[in-house]
Design an enzyme around this catalytic site. Structure first.
Site, PDB file in Angstrom:
ATOM      1  N   HIS A  40      24.312 -37.492  19.258  1.00 27.85           N
ATOM      2  CA  HIS A  40      25.152 -36.393  19.767  1.00 27.85           C
ATOM      3  C   HIS A  40      25.042 -36.301  21.285  1.00 27.85           C
ATOM      4  CE1 HIS A  40      24.025 -34.895  15.620  1.00 27.85           C
ATOM      5  NE2 HIS A  40      25.333 -34.853  15.556  1.00 27.85           N
ATOM      6  N   LYS A 152      29.704 -44.487  14.797  1.00 26.56           N
ATOM      7  CA  LYS A 152      28.955 -44.655  13.546  1.00 26.56           C
ATOM      8  C   LYS A 152      29.813 -44.194  12.363  1.00 26.56           C
ATOM      9  CE  LYS A 152      25.667 -42.030  11.812  1.00 26.56           C
ATOM     10  NZ  LYS A 152      25.972 -41.810  10.396  1.00 26.56           N
TER      11      LYS A 152
END
Ligand code: PAF
Length: 286
Positions: A40, A152
């Site tokens: 993140h 991802k």
């Protein structure tokens, strides 16, 4: 100490972002469900590079969890998440409650066909509709210039791109490369579910995907043969069930039998209580 302003309503979020934009500043949005890790933080770093201001969102979206999935146990530590996001330069955090996102009577579902139909789609019924609905709403609530998504979750990224194009939502969707541990394991909040011995075997997923990509690029085997080989390697490392291991077109996510366009090798497989997903790029020889 870095500080971040937390807002709970879409009105406050929109007001702050609109003020930045009307002052000529470019605003990047980083949607998250919390459980903040370096993956993140890489999204925030990318947003800092491409924008003047960064806002993040933190909402564990119930609509993207199936009845037997981990909604109840999903990591929740808002204070820690806010601190980590602030430290890398996010200035605004939208952390709405359930009522703000899905008030009584909420009846809309955003559903993207095509790219959501294979891979994770059949294994997680309702997941992509849940993500599309919340991401569409977050983008409309925030109205940023750009929004950042990790590679991802490659199928999610393709779906968001499709949705934004189809609905003419005026935002640039920016992909950010997967962040990995030193041994190759892609960072995920769900890695915490692995036991110590599963954690040792977990990097096999990335190793297998990378080996398939390298061999395909070098003309050392067909998609079909390398996929069979990869399944055997994963099973040997204790993965199971293996939801899929496939080579797909990098844009459309259509199945690929012969590598003649940019593609992606993608997999989802269970290791103990953790469902791991990962993918790598594979390019045809020039
Ligand atoms: O990737 C995630 O963390 C979530 O699916 C997202 C994009 C924040 C929507 O809830």
């Amino acid at each position: 100490m870095a500080s971040i302003e937390t807002v709970r309503t879409a009105a406050a979020l929109r007001h702050r972002i609109a003020a930045w934009r009307s002052a000529g500043e470019r605003v990047g949005l980083v949607p998250t469900m919390g459980g903040i890790h370096d993956g993140h933080l890489a999204l925030v770093h990318a947003a800092r590079e491409g924008c003047d201001r960064v806002a993040a969102t933190l909402f564990v979206n119930p609509k993207q969890f199936g009845p037997s999935e981990d909604f109840a146990t999903y990591p929740r530590d808002d204070a820690r998440d806010a601190r980590l996001l602030a430290e890398v330069g996010a200035e605004l955090l939208f952390a709405p409650g359930l009522e703000e996102m899905y008030p009584e009577g909420f009846a809309t579902r955003v559903s993207v066909s095509g790219v959501t139909e294979g891979l994770c789609g059949p294994h997680r019924p309702g997941f992509f509709d849940g993500v599309a609905t919340v991401v569409c709403k977050l983008l409309m609530q925030a109205l940023p210039d750009a929004a950042y998504f990790g590679e991802k979750d490659y199928q999610q990224l393709r779906m968001v791109r499709r949705m934004v194009a189809d609905l003419a939502i005026p935002v640039d969707i920016v992909p950010v490369a997967t962040v990995r541990e030193a041994d190759g394991l892609a960072l995920s909040s769900r890695n915490d579910y692995l036991t110590a011995s599963e954690r040792q075997n977990a990097p096999t997923l990335y190793r297998v995907l990378s080996a398939i990509a390298t061999r395909l690029e070098g003309g050392q085997g067909s998609v079909a043969d390398l996929t069979v080989w990869g399944l055997g390697e994963l099973e040997g490392a204790g993965f199971g069930p293996i939801d899929y291991l496939e080579v797909r077109d990098a844009d459309t996510l259509e199945p690929v039998e012969v590598l003649d366009k940019p593609a992606r090798v993608l997999a989802a497989a269970w290791l103990g209580k953790a469902r791991l997903i990962d993918n790598v790029a594979v390019r045809p020889a020039r």
